[in-house]
Motif scaffolding. Structure first.
Motif, PDB file in Angstrom:
ATOM      1  N   LEU A 146     -39.529  11.385  70.247  1.00 19.59           N
ATOM      2  CA  LEU A 146     -40.700  11.516  69.378  1.00 19.59           C
ATOM      3  C   LEU A 146     -41.935  11.523  70.262  1.00 19.59           C
ATOM      4  CD1 LEU A 146     -41.877  11.325  66.380  1.00 19.59           C
ATOM      5  CD2 LEU A 146     -42.064   8.865  66.830  1.00 19.59           C
ATOM      6  N   ASN A 147     -42.816  12.521  70.068  1.00 18.58           N
ATOM      7  CA  ASN A 147     -43.990  12.673  70.922  1.00 18.58           C
ATOM      8  C   ASN A 147     -45.204  13.116  70.121  1.00 18.58           C
ATOM      9  OD1 ASN A 147     -42.836  12.452  73.838  1.00 18.58           O
ATOM     10  ND2 ASN A 147     -41.404  13.785  72.748  1.00 18.58           N
ATOM     11  N   PHE A 148     -46.375  12.824  70.663  1.00 16.73           N
ATOM     12  CA  PHE A 148     -47.601  13.195  69.957  1.00 16.73           C
ATOM     13  C   PHE A 148     -47.749  14.710  69.844  1.00 16.73           C
ATOM     14  CE2 PHE A 148     -51.586  12.321  68.059  1.00 16.73           C
ATOM     15  CZ  PHE A 148     -51.599  10.967  67.792  1.00 16.73           C
ATOM     16  N   ILE A 149     -47.173  15.436  70.777  1.00 22.45           N
ATOM     17  CA  ILE A 149     -47.258  16.892  70.693  1.00 22.45           C
ATOM     18  C   ILE A 149     -46.568  17.408  69.427  1.00 22.45           C
ATOM     19  CG2 ILE A 149     -45.162  17.361  72.028  1.00 22.45           C
ATOM     20  CD1 ILE A 149     -46.642  19.738  73.291  1.00 22.45           C
ATOM     21  N   ASP A 150     -45.576  16.662  68.910  1.00 25.81           N
ATOM     22  CA  ASP A 150     -44.916  17.041  67.657  1.00 25.81           C
ATOM     23  C   ASP A 150     -45.918  17.024  66.504  1.00 25.81           C
ATOM     24  OD1 ASP A 150     -42.739  16.845  69.351  1.00 25.81           O
ATOM     25  OD2 ASP A 150     -41.978  14.992  68.450  1.00 25.81           O
ATOM     26  N   ILE A 151     -46.840  16.074  66.546  1.00 28.88           N
ATOM     27  CA  ILE A 151     -47.884  15.984  65.528  1.00 28.88           C
ATOM     28  C   ILE A 151     -48.851  17.159  65.646  1.00 28.88           C
ATOM     29  CG2 ILE A 151     -49.882  14.616  64.767  1.00 28.88           C
ATOM     30  CD1 ILE A 151     -48.221  12.115  65.513  1.00 28.88           C
TER      31      ILE A 151
ATOM     32  N   THR B  99     -38.368   2.142  78.144  1.00 28.27           N
ATOM     33  CA  THR B  99     -38.591   1.171  77.070  1.00 28.27           C
ATOM     34  C   THR B  99     -38.595   1.881  75.730  1.00 28.27           C
ATOM     35  OG1 THR B  99     -39.962  -0.162  78.568  1.00 28.27           O
ATOM     36  CG2 THR B  99     -40.130  -0.629  76.214  1.00 28.27           C
ATOM     37  N   ILE B 100     -37.526   1.693  74.946  1.00 28.63           N
ATOM     38  CA  ILE B 100     -37.435   2.291  73.615  1.00 28.63           C
ATOM     39  C   ILE B 100     -37.697   1.186  72.601  1.00 28.63           C
ATOM     40  CG2 ILE B 100     -35.976   3.532  71.964  1.00 28.63           C
ATOM     41  CD1 ILE B 100     -34.404   4.572  74.444  1.00 28.63           C
ATOM     42  N   ASN B 101     -38.852   1.221  71.983  1.00 29.87           N
ATOM     43  CA  ASN B 101     -39.268   0.142  71.081  1.00 29.87           C
ATOM     44  C   ASN B 101     -39.125   0.489  69.605  1.00 29.87           C
ATOM     45  OD1 ASN B 101     -39.891  -1.550  73.191  1.00 29.87           O
ATOM     46  ND2 ASN B 101     -42.016  -0.913  73.295  1.00 29.87           N
ATOM     47  N   GLN B 102     -38.920   1.754  69.269  1.00 27.64           N
ATOM     48  CA  GLN B 102     -38.749   2.155  67.870  1.00 27.64           C
ATOM     49  C   GLN B 102     -37.604   3.154  67.752  1.00 27.64           C
ATOM     50  OE1 GLN B 102     -42.519   0.687  68.806  1.00 27.64           O
ATOM     51  NE2 GLN B 102     -41.977   2.783  69.353  1.00 27.64           N
ATOM     52  N   ARG B 103     -36.787   2.942  66.729  1.00 29.20           N
ATOM     53  CA  ARG B 103     -35.710   3.874  66.403  1.00 29.20           C
ATOM     54  C   ARG B 103     -35.803   4.213  64.928  1.00 29.20           C
ATOM     55  NH1 ARG B 103     -33.931   0.338  70.134  1.00 29.20           N
ATOM     56  NH2 ARG B 103     -32.733   1.140  71.922  1.00 29.20           N
ATOM     57  N   TYR B 104     -35.696   5.504  64.608  1.00 29.06           N
ATOM     58  CA  TYR B 104     -35.751   5.972  63.224  1.00 29.06           C
ATOM     59  C   TYR B 104     -34.567   6.905  62.989  1.00 29.06           C
ATOM     60  CZ  TYR B 104     -40.741   4.754  63.791  1.00 29.06           C
ATOM     61  OH  TYR B 104     -41.935   4.123  64.059  1.00 29.06           O
ATOM     62  N   LYS B 105     -34.085   6.943  61.762  1.00 34.93           N
ATOM     63  CA  LYS B 105     -33.147   7.986  61.393  1.00 34.93           C
ATOM     64  C   LYS B 105     -33.876   9.327  61.415  1.00 34.93           C
ATOM     65  CE  LYS B 105     -30.463   4.997  58.294  1.00 34.93           C
ATOM     66  NZ  LYS B 105     -30.046   4.768  56.878  1.00 34.93           N
ATOM     67  N   LEU B 106     -33.146  10.393  61.686  1.00 32.31           N
ATOM     68  CA  LEU B 106     -33.760  11.722  61.670  1.00 32.31           C
ATOM     69  C   LEU B 106     -34.439  11.989  60.335  1.00 32.31           C
ATOM     70  CD1 LEU B 106     -34.286  14.492  62.934  1.00 32.31           C
ATOM     71  CD2 LEU B 106     -31.981  15.181  62.205  1.00 32.31           C
ATOM     72  N   SER B 107     -33.822  11.527  59.247  1.00 28.02           N
ATOM     73  CA  SER B 107     -34.397  11.733  57.907  1.00 28.02           C
ATOM     74  C   SER B 107     -35.698  10.972  57.703  1.00 28.02           C
ATOM     75  CB  SER B 107     -33.383  11.310  56.836  1.00 28.02           C
ATOM     76  OG  SER B 107     -33.025   9.942  56.990  1.00 28.02           O
ATOM     77  N   GLU B 108     -36.013  10.025  58.611  1.00 30.53           N
ATOM     78  CA  GLU B 108     -37.239   9.227  58.527  1.00 30.53           C
ATOM     79  C   GLU B 108     -38.338   9.757  59.436  1.00 30.53           C
ATOM     80  OE1 GLU B 108     -35.384   4.813  57.568  1.00 30.53           O
ATOM     81  OE2 GLU B 108     -35.510   5.462  59.674  1.00 30.53           O
ATOM     82  N   ALA B 109     -38.284  11.034  59.764  1.00 35.36           N
ATOM     83  CA  ALA B 109     -39.268  11.602  60.688  1.00 35.36           C
ATOM     84  C   ALA B 109     -40.700  11.449  60.180  1.00 35.36           C
ATOM     85  CB  ALA B 109     -38.954  13.076  60.942  1.00 35.36           C
TER      86      ALA B 109
ATOM     87  N   GLY C 211     -44.503   2.180  73.728  1.00 33.87           N
ATOM     88  CA  GLY C 211     -43.401   2.725  74.503  1.00 33.87           C
ATOM     89  C   GLY C 211     -42.854   3.989  73.856  1.00 33.87           C
ATOM     90  N   ALA C 212     -41.552   4.173  74.023  1.00 31.84           N
ATOM     91  CA  ALA C 212     -40.912   5.378  73.506  1.00 31.84           C
ATOM     92  C   ALA C 212     -40.284   5.120  72.141  1.00 31.84           C
ATOM     93  CB  ALA C 212     -39.849   5.860  74.486  1.00 31.84           C
ATOM     94  N   SER C 213     -40.184   6.191  71.354  1.00 28.15           N
ATOM     95  CA  SER C 213     -39.511   6.164  70.058  1.00 28.15           C
ATOM     96  C   SER C 213     -38.482   7.287  70.024  1.00 28.15           C
ATOM     97  CB  SER C 213     -40.506   6.377  68.917  1.00 28.15           C
ATOM     98  OG  SER C 213     -41.545   5.416  68.941  1.00 28.15           O
TER      99      SER C 213
END
Length: 323
Positions: free
Chosen positions: A40-45, A293-303, A317-319
């Motif tokens: 997940l990255n800000f460029i996606d936004i 450092t992966i601090n957040q995990r989401y299901k793909l459906s929770e994008a 950190g990273a998500s």
């Protein structure tokens, strides 16, 4: 049926639709991969909102890791079952996707799928900023805005490993502490302090050799005032909005400064450069010099929720998105 997040019209997080998707069969030189984790990255936004242009409908997402499911004609260096990772301009928010084989890198043993997915875009961004755009070494002093973000936590550790004095900015005490735990020698809370004055005090007036700025509008032109004469301003993002047009003579007035707007895709356009970059990145992570450092995990459906949290600066950190 394979599922993916698709954007049919640009806008807020609500435009991210989780729906059926056919990735197709691999053609010549292509590989079908099954994602295990997606970055997940800000460029996606930027793409979702239309700030960066893409033809709709599209699948966002620029980095991921997974397993080769099927190969197309002419692919002889990858086979089903191989663990691979990539960075690209889009198409990642999907359970499966096609990729050109020459844009994939093998994931070595000892690095997990989530680590690989979280490090390709962010880690390689840190690589080109530190190793190519301005080659940081012992004795250099650098300033990095948004120190507790995904790229920041990579870059802080790597820059410290290279022997630099690493200064960062952050928006809270908690984020400042996180940055300090990831290589930053000094962290300025820009909500409470004038970061230019703080840099001047930290450096005894010598200022910085390079400023890395992914914030944009809110930190410009103050970032230029943090540089020593002949220093380099590196603008590689715009989370607060784009930098407004300015007279290039400003660079001369502030000390014959250099300024650049780099893109990772130019640095890894050649297959050899991509492999070399990945090799160096995997090496520093594998050695323990840089920790993912992966601090957040989401299901793909929770994008959509993931985007809300990222835009709201509620992540550190990273998500990753997990199919």
């Amino acid at each position: 049926m394979v599922k993916a997040i698709r954007v049919h019209e640009t806008g807020g997080p609500q435009v991210l639709r989780f729906e059926d998707y056919d990735p197709g069969k691999p053609g010549a030189g292509e590989v079908l991969i099954e994602h295990k984790a997606i970055g997940l990255n800000f460029i996606d936004i930027y793409f979702r909102t239309g700030l960066y242009k893409a033809e709709t409908p599209f699948v966002p997402g620029g980095e991921g890791a997974g397993v080769v499911i099927e190969t197309g004609e002419g692919v002889d260096d990858l086979k089903p079952g191989d663990r691979v990772a990539y960075l690209t301009r889009g198409g990642g928010y999907a359970e499966r996707r096609l990729m050109p084989a020459d844009r994939l890198v093998r994931v070595p043993d000892g690095i997990s799928d989530e680590q690989a997915a979280a490090m390709m875009l962010k880690g390689m961004t840190a690589w080109y900023l530190l190793r190519r755009t301005y080659k940081v070494g012992a004795g250099d002093t650098i300033l990095y805005h948004a120190a507790a973000g995904g790229v920041g936590l990579f870059l802080g550790q790597w820059a410290k490993h290279l022997g630099a004095t690493v200064i960062g900015t952050a928006s809270s005490h908690e984020k400042a502490e996180l940055a300090r735990a990831h290589g930053f020698d000094h962290v300025i809370d820009y909500t409470k302090e004038d970061f230019v004055a703080a840099v001047r005090e930290i450096t005894d007036g010598r200022m910085c050799d390079v400023v890395y700025d992914s914030v944009g509008k809110d930190t410009f032109p103050a970032s230029l005032d943090c540089l020593r004469p002949l220093g380099m301003f590196v603008s590689f993002g715009q989370s607060s909005g784009p930098i407004p047009p300015f007279d290039i003579a400003l660079l001369g007035q502030k000390g014959s400064l250099f300024a650049t707007r780099p893109s990772i895709f130019n640095y890894v356009a050649a297959k050899k450069d991509l492999k070399d970059a990945a090799g160096e990145l995997f090496s520093v992570v594998g050695s323990g010099a840089v920790k993912v450092t992966i601090n957040q995990r989401y299901k793909l459906s929770e994008a959509a929720l993931a985007h809300e949290d990222l835009e709201g600066r509620r992540t550190t950190g990273a998500s990753v998105l997990v199919p």
